[in-house]
Design a protein around this motif. Structure first.
Motif, mmCIF file in Angstrom:
data_model
loop_
_atom_site.group_PDB
_atom_site.id
_atom_site.type_symbol
_atom_site.label_atom_id
_atom_site.label_comp_id
_atom_site.label_asym_id
_atom_site.label_seq_id
_atom_site.Cartn_x
_atom_site.Cartn_y
_atom_site.Cartn_z
ATOM 1 N N ASP A 69 -3.154 -2.754 3.055
ATOM 2 C CA ASP A 69 -4.311 -3.355 3.715
ATOM 3 C C ASP A 69 -4.714 -2.459 4.886
ATOM 4 N N ASP A 71 -7.314 -2.616 6.834
ATOM 5 C CA ASP A 71 -7.824 -3.318 8.012
ATOM 6 C C ASP A 71 -6.707 -3.671 8.981
ATOM 7 N N ARG A 72 -5.539 -3.921 8.474
ATOM 8 C CA ARG A 72 -4.401 -4.302 9.312
ATOM 9 C C ARG A 72 -3.331 -3.214 9.349
#
Length: 186
Positions: A69, A71-72
């Motif tokens: 992921d 975004d994280r």
């Protein structure tokens, strides 16, 4: 990815920093044991460059179902070799290719159980979806189902009737309580 004797599974493509990253599981002679989580970058002309993943992800058992992921900056994967609740457990590690990685963390219960829990994918800031063969009464575990993990913070309310708690103290000493403070601690 050109080893004809290897088995490749669980591909997950991510576009990061104008590059195409491929996370996957492979079983080949160079591995530590069973399936290992690996990653590579596709560069111009379909040339592949290996991404070094942190030590501690792969064991002599199986690590599979990677999902990065961006975004994280977190890699999720499942393992039968890292300490867990049994079967495949879902783990996460924060970091990004070419930079520092954190420590591998087990996602814990209720995401992980004694059954096989795998293929965690982020939905949004507080939710993810994953697959598991868990059952309610130890019935047939040959079927996998989808589950949603919801980490939305839940408010905790505590109601205390102070009059009942302090009535003896107040009556015995004939004084009023004008100030009090309550602190909750784990």
């Amino acid at each position: 990815l050109d080893d004809k004797k290897a088995a490749y599974m669980d591909p997950h493509l991510v576009k990061e920093w104008n590059e195409l990253h491929l996370y996957y599981s492979s079983k080949r002679e160079a591995n530590k044991g069973g399936y290992d989580v690996e990653a590579c970058v596709y560069e111009s002309g379909a040339k592949v460059k290996v991404i070094d993943l942190p030590v501690g992800i792969n064991t002599m058992f199986d690590e599979r179902f990677p999902h990065y992921d961006g975004d994280r900056n977190t890699l999720y994967f499942s393992s039968t070799g890292l300490t867990g609740l049994g079967g495949f457990d879902i783990f996460k590690i924060e970091g990004r290719p070419g930079a520092e990685w954190g420590k591998v963390n087990n996602m814990g219960y209720p995401v992980n159980t004694s059954f096989d829990d795998f293929s965690y994918c982020v939905i949004d800031e507080v939710r993810g979806v994953f697959s598991s063969n868990r059952t309610k009464k130890l019935y047939d575990t040959s079927f996998d189902n989808l589950f949603i993990a919801d980490f939305t913070p839940k408010p905790i309310f505590v109601r205390i009737n102070l009059e009942d708690k302090f009535s003896d103290l107040i009556e015995d000493n004939s004084w009023d309580v004008s100030y009090f403070q309550i602190e909750l601690a784990d």
